[in-house]
Design a protein around this motif. Structure first.
Motif, PDB file in Angstrom:
ATOM      1  N   ASP A   1       0.869  -1.175   0.000  1.00 50.69           N
ATOM      2  CA  ASP A   1       0.000   0.000   0.000  1.00 50.69           C
ATOM      3  C   ASP A   1       0.905   1.224   0.000  1.00 50.69           C
ATOM      4  O   ASP A   1       1.556   1.524   1.009  1.00 50.69           O
ATOM      5  CB  ASP A   1      -0.915  -0.013   1.226  1.00 50.69           C
ATOM      6  CG  ASP A   1      -1.794   1.228   1.332  1.00 50.69           C
ATOM      7  OD1 ASP A   1      -1.764   2.069   0.411  1.00 50.69           O
ATOM      8  OD2 ASP A   1      -2.511   1.359   2.342  1.00 50.69           O
ATOM      9  N   GLU A   2       0.958   1.938  -1.114  1.00 52.42           N
ATOM     10  CA  GLU A   2       1.886   3.074  -1.209  1.00 52.42           C
ATOM     11  C   GLU A   2       1.613   4.124  -0.141  1.00 52.42           C
ATOM     12  O   GLU A   2       2.549   4.765   0.353  1.00 52.42           O
ATOM     13  CB  GLU A   2       1.810   3.699  -2.598  1.00 52.42           C
ATOM     14  CG  GLU A   2       2.836   4.806  -2.816  1.00 52.42           C
ATOM     15  CD  GLU A   2       2.772   5.403  -4.195  1.00 52.42           C
ATOM     16  OE1 GLU A   2       3.781   5.348  -4.922  1.00 52.42           O
ATOM     17  OE2 GLU A   2       1.692   5.940  -4.554  1.00 52.42           O
ATOM     18  N   SER A   3       0.346   4.300   0.231  1.00 49.06           N
ATOM     19  CA  SER A   3       0.022   5.316   1.234  1.00 49.06           C
ATOM     20  C   SER A   3       0.556   4.954   2.613  1.00 49.06           C
ATOM     21  O   SER A   3       0.593   5.810   3.509  1.00 49.06           O
ATOM     22  CB  SER A   3      -1.491   5.545   1.297  1.00 49.06           C
ATOM     23  OG  SER A   3      -2.167   4.385   1.750  1.00 49.06           O
TER      24      SER A   3
ATOM     25  N   GLY B   1      -5.319   4.113  -5.381  1.00 51.51           N
ATOM     26  CA  GLY B   1      -5.979   3.175  -4.487  1.00 51.51           C
ATOM     27  C   GLY B   1      -6.379   3.770  -3.158  1.00 51.51           C
ATOM     28  O   GLY B   1      -6.856   3.054  -2.274  1.00 51.51           O
ATOM     29  N   ASN B   2      -6.197   5.076  -2.992  1.00 58.09           N
ATOM     30  CA  ASN B   2      -6.515   5.729  -1.724  1.00 58.09           C
ATOM     31  C   ASN B   2      -7.158   7.078  -2.011  1.00 58.09           C
ATOM     32  O   ASN B   2      -6.664   7.843  -2.839  1.00 58.09           O
ATOM     33  CB  ASN B   2      -5.235   5.896  -0.893  1.00 58.09           C
ATOM     34  CG  ASN B   2      -5.523   6.216   0.559  1.00 58.09           C
ATOM     35  OD1 ASN B   2      -6.180   7.197   0.869  1.00 58.09           O
ATOM     36  ND2 ASN B   2      -5.014   5.392   1.460  1.00 58.09           N
TER      37      ASN B   2
END
Length: 330
Positions: A166-168, A280-281
């Protein structure tokens, strides 16, 4: 437990025996094989040697993973082993443990892998989003080999994958904060470029990429004074010095005339940026986001609107582009 060394793992894509100009008019650009550190196999081909990463049980290894593809992205995994991300695109991050890692064209990661499994051979897998996604016969694979293991292909199975990327969740180590005033649209300059496709060529705000007759730097040295005088027309944006810039780029892959074939990895030369909103966020992070120079735009199905912040503290004509090389052909 000590850290032994670092391992450079270059994940690339190779279209077997076909030069790119011959392929450009027949998309999709499907590769024949994935290469890991220069070695790989293709369907119907021989069982040629694969890249081997040799490790000793009980030691830790730093893998430096480079996405050297011209189009595809890869999901990188190592059977039986997790990976601790410690760096993204040259910027150290707080450690995050994953068991799968998507690597887009132009992106780089450092991960720490602990050789804590029984002595043996383990598949390193790098499945692409294009081409043949199988691992049969060692396709899309390399080998993690423990000292004392036999010289043979692994027999390990993939998964289960319980720690997705999850990059975030990536946060810059010792982050001093995002430049400018926190909040969407509160930068000194706010840009909202819309990507698209015109006759198969990537466009930004309706302007397709065209090779300039002379490099932009040479145009400046030859007397051009402002962006309106620079070629290619419509592709050069003039930004003020030492100001905060926010760039929000919505995914357009489901829009007629949008950028199909994504996700598209955008790369900025000359600067690194804070990714205040990741693919994705839907939330924004102006406190401690990841800092990098290549980011996936995600997909329109997820309502992605990837947003970046940076400071114009490095004067020059800098290229901002998708790292899918096919966009540079026409």
């Amino acid at each position: 437990m000590s850290c032994k060394t670092f391992v450079l793992v270059q994940v690339a894509l190779y279209r077997y025996h076909q030069p790119s100009p011959l392929l450009y008019n027949s998309p999709p650009f499907t590769p024949d094989s994935v290469l890991i550190s220069g070695l790989g196999r293709y369907a119907g081909g021989p069982a040629s040697p694969l890249a081997v990463v040799n490790v000793a049980q009980g030691l830790r290894y730093r893998f430096r993973i480079v996405g050297a593809s011209c189009v595809a992205w890869f999901n990188f995994t190592i059977d039986g082993h997790s990976m601790t991300i410690i760096e993204a695109d040259g910027h150290e991050v707080e450690p995050v443990v994953v068991d799968s890692l998507p690597v887009f064209a132009g992106q780089r990661y450092s991960v720490v892998v602990t050789a804590d499994q029984p002595v043996g051979n383990y598949w390193i897998r790098s499945v692409p989003d294009l081409g043949n996604p199988t691992f049969n016969g060692g396709l899309n694979s390399a080998i993690l080999r423990y000292s004392g293991a036999p010289i043979e292909d692994p027999t390990t199975d993939p998964g289960p994958y319980l720690l997705p990327f999850d990059e975030s969740a990536l946060h810059l180590l010792n982050h001093m904060g995002v430049p400018g005033i926190p909040g969407q649209g509160n930068a000194d300059v706010n840009l909202n470029p819309i990507t698209g496709s015109i006759r198969g060529t990537l466009s930004v705000n309706g302007v397709p990429f065209v090779d300039p007759p002379l490099p932009v730097l040479l145009q400046i040295l030859s007397g051009a004074q402002n962006a309106s005088q620079l070629l290619p027309y419509g592709s050069v944006y003039e930004l003020p010095l030492n100001k905060t810039i926010e760039v929000s780029i919505p995914a357009t892959d489901l829009t007629p005339g949008g950028t199909v074939g994504g996700p598209h990895p955008m790369h900025l030369h000359g600067h690194a940026f804070d990714v205040v909103r990741s693919a994705g966020n839907s939330s924004y992070n102006y406190i401690n986001p990841v800092r990098r120079d290549t980011v996936s735009l995600g997909s329109q199905a997820q309502n992605d609107n990837v947003t970046l912040r940076f400071t114009t503290n490095n004067p020059g004509p800098w290229f901002f582009h998708c790292h899918i090389d096919w966009h540079l052909l026409k």
